[in-house]
Design an enzyme around this catalytic site. Structure first.
Site, PDB file in Angstrom:
ATOM      1  N   HIS A   6      32.262  38.404   1.881  1.00  0.00           N
ATOM      2  CA  HIS A   6      33.648  38.635   2.283  1.00  0.00           C
ATOM      3  C   HIS A   6      33.703  38.973   3.763  1.00  0.00           C
ATOM      4  O   HIS A   6      32.968  39.831   4.232  1.00  0.00           O
ATOM      5  CB  HIS A   6      34.267  39.784   1.474  1.00  0.00           C
ATOM      6  CG  HIS A   6      34.649  39.388   0.081  1.00  0.00           C
ATOM      7  ND1 HIS A   6      35.594  40.052  -0.657  1.00  0.00           N
ATOM      8  CD2 HIS A   6      34.214  38.368  -0.702  1.00  0.00           C
ATOM      9  CE1 HIS A   6      35.715  39.465  -1.842  1.00  0.00           C
ATOM     10  NE2 HIS A   6      34.889  38.455  -1.898  1.00  0.00           N
ATOM     11  N   TYR A   8      43.487  46.722  -0.779  1.00  0.00           N
ATOM     12  CA  TYR A   8      43.648  48.182  -0.853  1.00  0.00           C
ATOM     13  C   TYR A   8      45.128  48.474  -0.641  1.00  0.00           C
ATOM     14  O   TYR A   8      45.663  48.181   0.434  1.00  0.00           O
ATOM     15  CB  TYR A   8      42.846  48.878   0.254  1.00  0.00           C
ATOM     16  CG  TYR A   8      41.348  48.883   0.042  1.00  0.00           C
ATOM     17  CD1 TYR A   8      40.572  47.792   0.436  1.00  0.00           C
ATOM     18  CD2 TYR A   8      40.707  49.981  -0.528  1.00  0.00           C
ATOM     19  CE1 TYR A   8      39.186  47.806   0.254  1.00  0.00           C
ATOM     20  CE2 TYR A   8      39.324  49.995  -0.707  1.00  0.00           C
ATOM     21  CZ  TYR A   8      38.577  48.906  -0.311  1.00  0.00           C
ATOM     22  OH  TYR A   8      37.209  48.926  -0.491  1.00  0.00           O
ATOM     23  N   PRO A  30      35.329  56.896  -3.642  1.00  0.00           N
ATOM     24  CA  PRO A  30      34.963  55.476  -3.576  1.00  0.00           C
ATOM     25  C   PRO A  30      35.810  54.633  -2.629  1.00  0.00           C
ATOM     26  O   PRO A  30      35.498  53.458  -2.412  1.00  0.00           O
ATOM     27  CB  PRO A  30      35.133  55.003  -5.025  1.00  0.00           C
ATOM     28  CG  PRO A  30      36.008  56.002  -5.681  1.00  0.00           C
ATOM     29  CD  PRO A  30      35.824  57.292  -4.979  1.00  0.00           C
ATOM     30  N   LYS A  69      31.272  53.434   0.023  1.00  0.00           N
ATOM     31  CA  LYS A  69      30.088  53.889   0.756  1.00  0.00           C
ATOM     32  C   LYS A  69      28.957  54.471  -0.105  1.00  0.00           C
ATOM     33  O   LYS A  69      27.830  54.593   0.374  1.00  0.00           O
ATOM     34  CB  LYS A  69      30.496  54.964   1.788  1.00  0.00           C
ATOM     35  CG  LYS A  69      31.265  54.417   2.965  1.00  0.00           C
ATOM     36  CD  LYS A  69      30.343  53.718   3.952  1.00  0.00           C
ATOM     37  CE  LYS A  69      31.066  52.743   4.835  1.00  0.00           C
ATOM     38  NZ  LYS A  69      31.039  51.349   4.382  1.00  0.00           N
ATOM     39  N   TYR A  71      33.582  50.111   7.700  1.00  0.00           N
ATOM     40  CA  TYR A  71      33.574  49.497   6.366  1.00  0.00           C
ATOM     41  C   TYR A  71      32.359  48.589   6.192  1.00  0.00           C
ATOM     42  O   TYR A  71      31.707  48.604   5.143  1.00  0.00           O
ATOM     43  CB  TYR A  71      34.871  48.710   6.144  1.00  0.00           C
ATOM     44  CG  TYR A  71      35.079  48.298   4.700  1.00  0.00           C
ATOM     45  CD1 TYR A  71      35.753  49.124   3.811  1.00  0.00           C
ATOM     46  CD2 TYR A  71      34.598  47.082   4.227  1.00  0.00           C
ATOM     47  CE1 TYR A  71      35.943  48.752   2.480  1.00  0.00           C
ATOM     48  CE2 TYR A  71      34.775  46.700   2.907  1.00  0.00           C
ATOM     49  CZ  TYR A  71      35.453  47.544   2.037  1.00  0.00           C
ATOM     50  OH  TYR A  71      35.632  47.170   0.722  1.00  0.00           O
TER      51      TYR A  71
HETATM   52  P1  RFL Z   1      23.075  57.380  -9.797  1.00  0.00           P
HETATM   53  O1  RFL Z   1      23.491  55.947  -9.819  1.00  0.00           O
HETATM   54  O2  RFL Z   1      23.945  58.378 -10.382  1.00  0.00           O
HETATM   55  O3  RFL Z   1      21.637  57.428 -10.488  1.00  0.00           O
HETATM   56  C1  RFL Z   1      20.998  58.642 -10.794  1.00  0.00           C
HETATM   57  C2  RFL Z   1      20.087  58.417 -11.989  1.00  0.00           C
HETATM   58  O4  RFL Z   1      19.406  59.625 -12.291  1.00  0.00           O
HETATM   59  C3  RFL Z   1      19.413  59.818 -13.694  1.00  0.00           C
HETATM   60  N1  RFL Z   1      19.269  61.259 -13.977  1.00  0.00           N
HETATM   61  C4  RFL Z   1      18.117  61.828 -14.391  1.00  0.00           C
HETATM   62  N2  RFL Z   1      16.900  61.311 -14.650  1.00  0.00           N
HETATM   63  C5  RFL Z   1      15.948  62.165 -15.078  1.00  0.00           C
HETATM   64  N3  RFL Z   1      16.158  63.500 -15.271  1.00  0.00           N
HETATM   65  C6  RFL Z   1      17.362  64.066 -15.027  1.00  0.00           C
HETATM   66  N4  RFL Z   1      17.564  65.360 -15.201  1.00  0.00           N
HETATM   67  C7  RFL Z   1      18.409  63.216 -14.555  1.00  0.00           C
HETATM   68  N5  RFL Z   1      19.694  63.426 -14.222  1.00  0.00           N
HETATM   69  C8  RFL Z   1      20.202  62.237 -13.872  1.00  0.00           C
HETATM   70  C9  RFL Z   1      20.749  59.254 -14.141  1.00  0.00           C
HETATM   71  O5  RFL Z   1      20.758  58.919 -15.522  1.00  0.00           O
HETATM   72  C10 RFL Z   1      20.866  58.043 -13.228  1.00  0.00           C
HETATM   73  O6  RFL Z   1      20.324  56.875 -13.818  1.00  0.00           O
HETATM   74  O7  RFL Z   1      22.754  57.870  -8.301  1.00  0.00           O
HETATM   75  P2  RFL Z   1      22.140  57.065  -7.055  1.00  0.00           P
HETATM   76  O8  RFL Z   1      20.922  56.298  -7.463  1.00  0.00           O
HETATM   77  O9  RFL Z   1      22.066  58.036  -5.972  1.00  0.00           O
HETATM   78  O10 RFL Z   1      23.216  55.940  -6.705  1.00  0.00           O
HETATM   79  C11 RFL Z   1      24.493  56.293  -6.212  1.00  0.00           C
HETATM   80  C12 RFL Z   1      25.552  55.275  -6.642  1.00  0.00           C
HETATM   81  O11 RFL Z   1      25.449  55.068  -8.030  1.00  0.00           O
HETATM   82  C13 RFL Z   1      26.977  55.734  -6.278  1.00  0.00           C
HETATM   83  O12 RFL Z   1      26.987  56.320  -5.001  1.00  0.00           O
HETATM   84  C14 RFL Z   1      27.977  54.558  -6.266  1.00  0.00           C
HETATM   85  O13 RFL Z   1      28.140  54.026  -7.540  1.00  0.00           O
HETATM   86  C15 RFL Z   1      29.325  55.028  -5.731  1.00  0.00           C
HETATM   87  N6  RFL Z   1      30.362  53.993  -5.796  1.00  0.00           N
HETATM   88  C16 RFL Z   1      30.435  52.982  -4.839  1.00  0.00           C
HETATM   89  N7  RFL Z   1      29.497  52.902  -3.863  1.00  0.00           N
HETATM   90  C17 RFL Z   1      29.511  51.868  -2.972  1.00  0.00           C
HETATM   91  O14 RFL Z   1      28.634  51.820  -2.078  1.00  0.00           O
HETATM   92  N8  RFL Z   1      30.457  50.869  -3.020  1.00  0.00           N
HETATM   93  C18 RFL Z   1      31.430  50.871  -3.972  1.00  0.00           C
HETATM   94  O15 RFL Z   1      32.201  49.931  -4.007  1.00  0.00           O
HETATM   95  C19 RFL Z   1      31.464  51.978  -4.899  1.00  0.00           C
HETATM   96  N9  RFL Z   1      32.387  52.034  -5.879  1.00  0.00           N
HETATM   97  C20 RFL Z   1      31.322  54.023  -6.823  1.00  0.00           C
HETATM   98  C21 RFL Z   1      32.331  53.010  -6.821  1.00  0.00           C
HETATM   99  C22 RFL Z   1      31.281  54.986  -7.826  1.00  0.00           C
HETATM  100  C23 RFL Z   1      32.233  54.977  -8.823  1.00  0.00           C
HETATM  101  N10 RFL Z   1      32.115  55.970  -9.837  1.00  0.00           N
HETATM  102  C24 RFL Z   1      32.254  55.721 -11.202  1.00  0.00           C
HETATM  103  C25 RFL Z   1      31.570  57.266  -9.493  1.00  0.00           C
HETATM  104  C26 RFL Z   1      33.291  53.002  -7.807  1.00  0.00           C
HETATM  105  C27 RFL Z   1      33.279  53.998  -8.800  1.00  0.00           C
HETATM  106  C28 RFL Z   1      34.384  53.956  -9.807  1.00  0.00           C
HETATM  107  C1  PHB Z   2      34.583  48.040  -6.849  1.00  0.00           C
HETATM  108  O1  PHB Z   2      34.646  46.807  -6.851  1.00  0.00           O
HETATM  109  O2  PHB Z   2      34.198  48.683  -7.829  1.00  0.00           O
HETATM  110  C2  PHB Z   2      34.974  48.773  -5.621  1.00  0.00           C
HETATM  111  C3  PHB Z   2      35.252  48.079  -4.467  1.00  0.00           C
HETATM  112  C4  PHB Z   2      35.636  48.767  -3.321  1.00  0.00           C
HETATM  113  C5  PHB Z   2      35.755  50.141  -3.355  1.00  0.00           C
HETATM  114  C6  PHB Z   2      35.467  50.834  -4.510  1.00  0.00           C
HETATM  115  C7  PHB Z   2      35.079  50.163  -5.660  1.00  0.00           C
HETATM  116  O3  PHB Z   2      36.158  50.795  -2.234  1.00  0.00           O
END
Ligand code: RFL
Ligand code: PHB
Length: 389
Positions: free
Chosen positions: A72, A200, A292, A296, A384
């Site tokens: 994109h 957005y 989110p 980032k 971004y």
């Molecule tokens: P995670 O993915 O939470 O993974 C951590 C892992 O550790 C395990 N764990 C344990 N294992 C052993 N012993 C324990 N005591 C433990 N406790 C926990 C867990 O089961 C898990 O598997 O953290 P990590 O690896 O730091 O990754 C971070 C990302 O997952 C997170 O920052 C992103 O998903 C955030 N996020 C977004 N980030 C982006 O860069 N671009 C996006 O578009 C974006 N959209 C989002 C998002 C997060 C969202 N939610 C649901 C929070 C959209 C949403 C809706």
């Molecule tokens: C997503 O596709 O899940 C998504 C995209 C952009 C954002 C957050 C989540 O800023």
């Protein structure tokens, strides 16, 4: 069991670190509390910064992303139904990749399987010991049997609710936090996205985001109350609300269908300082959380890992501790800039309980400024698409 680096967590941070270290010939053990299917079932991020894409390529796991991901070169901002496109390619000569976190995770798991390194899933009761000395240990229980891993370093990659940060003595850590008084209700649906790029939208009824996972799978979000329940949101109610918040042409174009996932995510900004405690390092969501809105979170997990892998490779390769000594400061400098951007994007696009008439005029002025000023557009685009590592 003995390893060089014990990694807690098989989310993006833990898997990326495992892969980067493996390529440096550094031995790791990854302990994950959940099952593989559970980890792959979590629907989260969708946007990868250019630097994250380059990192995935550098560690040899970018092939499927380039084949199936979507490049994109801009996003659409929409304010009370009025749209403005930000062209990243024109503004800063950069782009992003739309490729789900689930897919990144799947590719990293496959690479780890192929190398024979493996992941210990369903590791219960993980506990961290002696990381203030030179011989740390991690204990866990698997299938009712207790195990101990002795190691040189522990990497806490276990997310916001993990055990690693919680194991640090309270006096040694400081945390900074802002909890937002709303959440994001998200759905995943097997219907083509409403537009080619992400939208957005700010609206007096609240924020909305139109995103996607592929040409046939869409991801939509709307701002909702912090205490709302998924069960109260039928698909029809969700789509009706989404249509009201975007511009009329987008609303008309929306192709709806039965949701295949629906969940509410709370919004939070959080940073822990420092990120190194003797032989323990924190990386990814264990160290910091962003709302989110700026896309980032996953990207910060990747940049933390770039710095940590470099620091550990200097330790083992050059016998230099400079990298591990500088890890926390280096990471935090980049993290706080992403915190600022994510907080700012959140503040201009959402309706807050205290958003009065003055507040909405200021939000409108932010939008007009972004529309009219190349410098303002460049600032958003630069953040971004990702600040340099
Ligand atoms: P995670 O993915 O939470 O993974 C951590 C892992 O550790 C395990 N764990 C344990 N294992 C052993 N012993 C324990 N005591 C433990 N406790 C926990 C867990 O089961 C898990 O598997 O953290 P990590 O690896 O730091 O990754 C971070 C990302 O997952 C997170 O920052 C992103 O998903 C955030 N996020 C977004 N980030 C982006 O860069 N671009 C996006 O578009 C974006 N959209 C989002 C998002 C997060 C969202 N939610 C649901 C929070 C959209 C949403 C809706
Ligand atoms: C997503 O596709 O899940 C998504 C995209 C952009 C954002 C957050 C989540 O800023």
């Amino acid at each position: 069991m003995r390893t060089q680096v014990a990694i807690i967590g098989a989310g993006p941070a833990g898997l990326l670190l495992g892969r980067a270290l493996e390529l440096q010939g550094i031995d790791t053990v990854i302990l994950e509390r959940r099952s593989r299917d559970y980890v792959l079932g979590r629907i989260r991020a969708g946007v990868l910064e250019q630097g994250t894409v380059e990192f995935l390529d550098a560690i040899g796991v970018g092939a499927r992303m380039h084949a199936e991901g979507q490049v994109h070169t801009g996003v659409e901002l929409c304010f009370d139904g009025e749209s403005h496109r930000l062209d990243f390619a024109d503004l800063v000569g950069r782009k992003v990749m739309v490729y789900g976190q689930t897919e990144v995770t799947r590719d990293l798991m496959a690479a780890r399987d192929a190398s024979g390194a493996g992941i210990i899933y369903e590791a219960e009761g993980v506990s961290l010991h002696d990381f203030d000395g030179s011989a740390p240990k991690v204990r866990y229980v698997k299938d009712g049997v207790a195990h101990e891993v002795s190691c040189d370093f522990i990497a806490g990659c276990d997310g916001f609710h993990g055990v690693a940060r919680a194991s640090v003595p309270e006096a040694a850590i400081r945390t900074f936090e802002r909890v937002y008084p709303f959440g994001w209700l998200g759905i995943l649906v097997d219907r083509p996205p409403v537009a080619d790029e992400l939208i957005y939208a700010h609206h007096e009824r609240g924020f909305a985001l139109c995103s996607m996972r592929s040409p046939t799978r869409s991801r939509y979000y709307i701002q909702c109350g912090a205490d709302e329940r998924v069960a109260d949101w039928s698909d029809d109610r969700f789509y009706d609300e989404l249509r009201r918040r975007v511009d009329p042409e987008t609303a008309d174009r929306l192709v709806t269908g039965p949701s295949i996932e629906k969940s509410i995510a709370p919004l939070r900004s959080f940073v822990a300082e420092p990120l190194r405690f003797g032989r323990l390092f924190l990386a990814g969501d264990a160290a910091h959380i962003v709302p989110p809105t700026g896309a980032k979170g996953l990207n910060l997990a990747a940049s933390d890992v770039v710095y940590l892998a470099q620091a550990l490779s200097e330790f083992y390769g050059d016998r230099s501790e400079a990298g591990i000594d500088g890890y926390s400061e280096r990471v935090l400098r980049r993290v706080w800039k992403a915190e600022r951007f994510s907080w700012w994007m959140t503040s201009i696009l959402h309706i807050f309980p205290e958003t009065d008439a003055f507040g909405r005029r200021i939000q409108r002025a932010e939008f007009d400024y972004l529309k009219g000023s190349r410098a303002a557009g460049q600032s958003l685009a630069e953040n971004y698409t990702g600040l340099p590592f």
